[in-house]
Design a protein around this motif. Structure first.
Motif, PDB file in Angstrom:
ATOM      1  N   GLU A  12      40.646  38.445  39.162  1.00 10.78           N
ATOM      2  CA  GLU A  12      39.508  39.355  39.036  1.00 10.78           C
ATOM      3  C   GLU A  12      38.317  38.699  38.339  1.00 10.78           C
ATOM      4  O   GLU A  12      38.475  37.948  37.368  1.00 10.78           O
ATOM      5  CB  GLU A  12      39.906  40.611  38.249  1.00 10.78           C
ATOM      6  N   LEU A  13      37.123  39.010  38.846  1.00  8.77           N
ATOM      7  CA  LEU A  13      35.888  38.701  38.128  1.00  8.77           C
ATOM      8  C   LEU A  13      35.728  39.716  37.006  1.00  8.77           C
ATOM      9  O   LEU A  13      35.852  40.925  37.224  1.00  8.77           O
ATOM     10  CB  LEU A  13      34.692  38.791  39.078  1.00  8.77           C
ATOM     11  N   VAL A  14      35.433  39.218  35.792  1.00  3.36           N
ATOM     12  CA  VAL A  14      35.286  40.084  34.623  1.00  3.36           C
ATOM     13  C   VAL A  14      33.829  40.067  34.163  1.00  3.36           C
ATOM     14  O   VAL A  14      33.253  39.005  33.905  1.00  3.36           O
ATOM     15  CB  VAL A  14      36.197  39.628  33.472  1.00  3.36           C
ATOM     16  N   ILE A  15      33.242  41.252  34.079  1.00  3.85           N
ATOM     17  CA  ILE A  15      31.889  41.429  33.546  1.00  3.85           C
ATOM     18  C   ILE A  15      31.983  41.607  32.042  1.00  3.85           C
ATOM     19  O   ILE A  15      32.827  42.354  31.549  1.00  3.85           O
ATOM     20  CB  ILE A  15      31.221  42.679  34.153  1.00  3.85           C
ATOM     21  N   TYR A  69      30.085  36.417  32.258  1.00  9.19           N
ATOM     22  CA  TYR A  69      31.252  36.640  33.107  1.00  9.19           C
ATOM     23  C   TYR A  69      32.386  35.714  32.689  1.00  9.19           C
ATOM     24  O   TYR A  69      32.174  34.654  32.107  1.00  9.19           O
ATOM     25  CB  TYR A  69      30.907  36.385  34.578  1.00  9.19           C
ATOM     26  N   THR A  70      33.607  36.124  33.020  1.00  5.32           N
ATOM     27  CA  THR A  70      34.771  35.288  32.779  1.00  5.32           C
ATOM     28  C   THR A  70      35.823  35.601  33.842  1.00  5.32           C
ATOM     29  O   THR A  70      35.670  36.543  34.625  1.00  5.32           O
ATOM     30  CB  THR A  70      35.319  35.509  31.349  1.00  5.32           C
ATOM     31  N   ASN A  71      36.860  34.785  33.903  1.00  7.84           N
ATOM     32  CA  ASN A  71      37.983  35.016  34.823  1.00  7.84           C
ATOM     33  C   ASN A  71      38.981  35.966  34.186  1.00  7.84           C
ATOM     34  O   ASN A  71      39.205  35.921  32.967  1.00  7.84           O
ATOM     35  CB  ASN A  71      38.724  33.716  35.119  1.00  7.84           C
ATOM     36  N   GLY A  72      39.639  36.761  35.016  1.00  7.10           N
ATOM     37  CA  GLY A  72      40.711  37.615  34.535  1.00  7.10           C
ATOM     38  C   GLY A  72      41.867  37.666  35.505  1.00  7.10           C
ATOM     39  O   GLY A  72      41.705  37.374  36.700  1.00  7.10           O
ATOM     40  N   ASN A  73      43.046  38.017  34.995  1.00  5.02           N
ATOM     41  CA  ASN A  73      44.224  38.229  35.834  1.00  5.02           C
ATOM     42  C   ASN A  73      44.833  39.558  35.399  1.00  5.02           C
ATOM     43  O   ASN A  73      45.416  39.655  34.314  1.00  5.02           O
ATOM     44  CB  ASN A  73      45.221  37.078  35.675  1.00  5.02           C
ATOM     45  N   ILE A 117      42.401  36.323  30.028  1.00  6.45           N
ATOM     46  CA  ILE A 117      40.998  36.102  30.396  1.00  6.45           C
ATOM     47  C   ILE A 117      40.561  34.736  29.885  1.00  6.45           C
ATOM     48  O   ILE A 117      41.028  34.265  28.853  1.00  6.45           O
ATOM     49  CB  ILE A 117      40.056  37.201  29.859  1.00  6.45           C
ATOM     50  N   GLY A 118      39.647  34.105  30.619  1.00  5.33           N
ATOM     51  CA  GLY A 118      39.124  32.805  30.212  1.00  5.33           C
ATOM     52  C   GLY A 118      39.151  31.811  31.362  1.00  5.33           C
ATOM     53  O   GLY A 118      39.275  32.208  32.518  1.00  5.33           O
ATOM     54  N   PRO A 119      39.098  30.516  31.117  1.00  5.87           N
ATOM     55  CA  PRO A 119      39.006  29.918  29.781  1.00  5.87           C
ATOM     56  C   PRO A 119      37.630  30.062  29.133  1.00  5.87           C
ATOM     57  O   PRO A 119      37.498  29.983  27.928  1.00  5.87           O
ATOM     58  CB  PRO A 119      39.316  28.440  30.044  1.00  5.87           C
ATOM     59  N   TYR A 120      36.609  30.269  29.986  1.00  5.49           N
ATOM     60  CA  TYR A 120      35.231  30.233  29.495  1.00  5.49           C
ATOM     61  C   TYR A 120      34.586  31.609  29.548  1.00  5.49           C
ATOM     62  O   TYR A 120      34.928  32.444  30.398  1.00  5.49           O
ATOM     63  CB  TYR A 120      34.390  29.281  30.350  1.00  5.49           C
TER      64      TYR A 120
END
Length: 289
Positions: free
Chosen positions: A136-139, A160-164, A190-193
């Protein structure tokens, strides 16, 4: 600006990603620069400029630039007030699940106990057996938002960050409420950045992928969202006030295990390695235990 959090002397600290490595903000900090993600988001452009100046001033001090592969990461946003999720929000994901497109966003939540980081080991719980992944894209919200328009919505985003959105499917559908299947400990890496908004030209046109043990399982684009990022922010802000640091998981594309035919669903198991890669946001890796 691209930031991380990492553990130093058992304390979670802020780092800035640079060409020389991860800049240790704590070791170089002065009174003008933010030292936490919360401070950075709250200070906005001024905070980013102060950190940029701090990095530039210390370019000659190599000891402040750390090798990324030697760090133990923390969540890219360590302490959001709210973790809001959007369900069934990609067209082809709804298609694979044989479900109608929702007329309004399906909103649910996770809690702070679910947050974990890049390279984290996630232990599967004893309750449940149908364990699934969701790239998922995380706002990440940057300023208070209440009743904002779709046209203005992205101006309220810090980045924004990455999520699962890890899920226990057999618990998720035990009732009409999805919460039980979504709030297992460490089920929201979430992450890494944390990537600030100026690096992302259009959040509604980003490649999003997930690999399981090296095999590409999800391969889509945020252009397939049913409700795009602006619509999501505007809709949620009509019902609750969003505050700096809140995170919104925007939904997952096709390719989840639940989308496979019954009898062919190879649910997650110990030893699996998951990688969520989103364009310009890096790769989030999770080890299933």
């Amino acid at each position: 600006m691209i930031t991380v959090t990492f553990y130093k002397d058992d304390k979670l600290v802020l780092g800035v990603k640079t060409d020389k490595g991860i800049f240790d903000v704590q070791a170089a900090a002065n009174e003008n620069a933010p030292t936490t993600v919360a401070e950075l988001i709250a200070q906005g452009e001024a905070g980013k400029r102060a950190l940029e100046d701090l990095v530039e001033t210390n370019q000659g001090n190599d000891a402040l630039f750390l090798a990324e592969d030697g760090l133990t990461f923390g969540p890219s946003v360590p302490a959001p007030q709210k973790i809001i999720c959007v369900g069934l929000n990609y067209k082809r994901h709804a298609d694979e699940c044989n479900m109608a497109y929702p007329k309004e966003p399906i909103i649910f939540s996770k809690f702070a106990n679910t947050l974990t980081a890049h390279n984290a080991e996630v232990k599967l719980p004893t309750k449940g057996k149908e364990f699934d992944y969701e790239a998922e894209l995380v706002i990440v919200i940057g300023k208070e938002a209440k009743n904002v328009s779709e046209q203005d919505a992205l101006s309220y985003v810090y980045g924004y960050t990455n999520g699962n959105d890890l899920s226990v499917r057999d618990l998720q559908f035990v009732s009409s409420q999805w919460l039980l299947g979504k709030t297992t400990d460490d089920f929201c890496p979430i992450g890494p950045y944390l990537v600030s908004g100026e690096h992302i030209d259009n959040p509604d046109n980003l490649s999003i992928k997930l690999k399981r043990n090296g095999e590409l399982r999800q391969n889509s684009n945020t252009s397939d969202l049913i409700f795009n990022t602006s619509e999501i922010i505007s809709y949620i802000s009509e019902h609750m006030t969003l505050v700096p640091g809140d995170i919104i998981l925007t939904g997952t594309p096709e390719g989840v295990i639940m989308g496979d035919p019954e009898g062919q669903r190879d649910w997650l198991k110990p030893g699996d390695v998951l990688e969520v890669e989103i364009e310009n946001l890096g790769t989030l890796k999770t080890f299933i235990k």
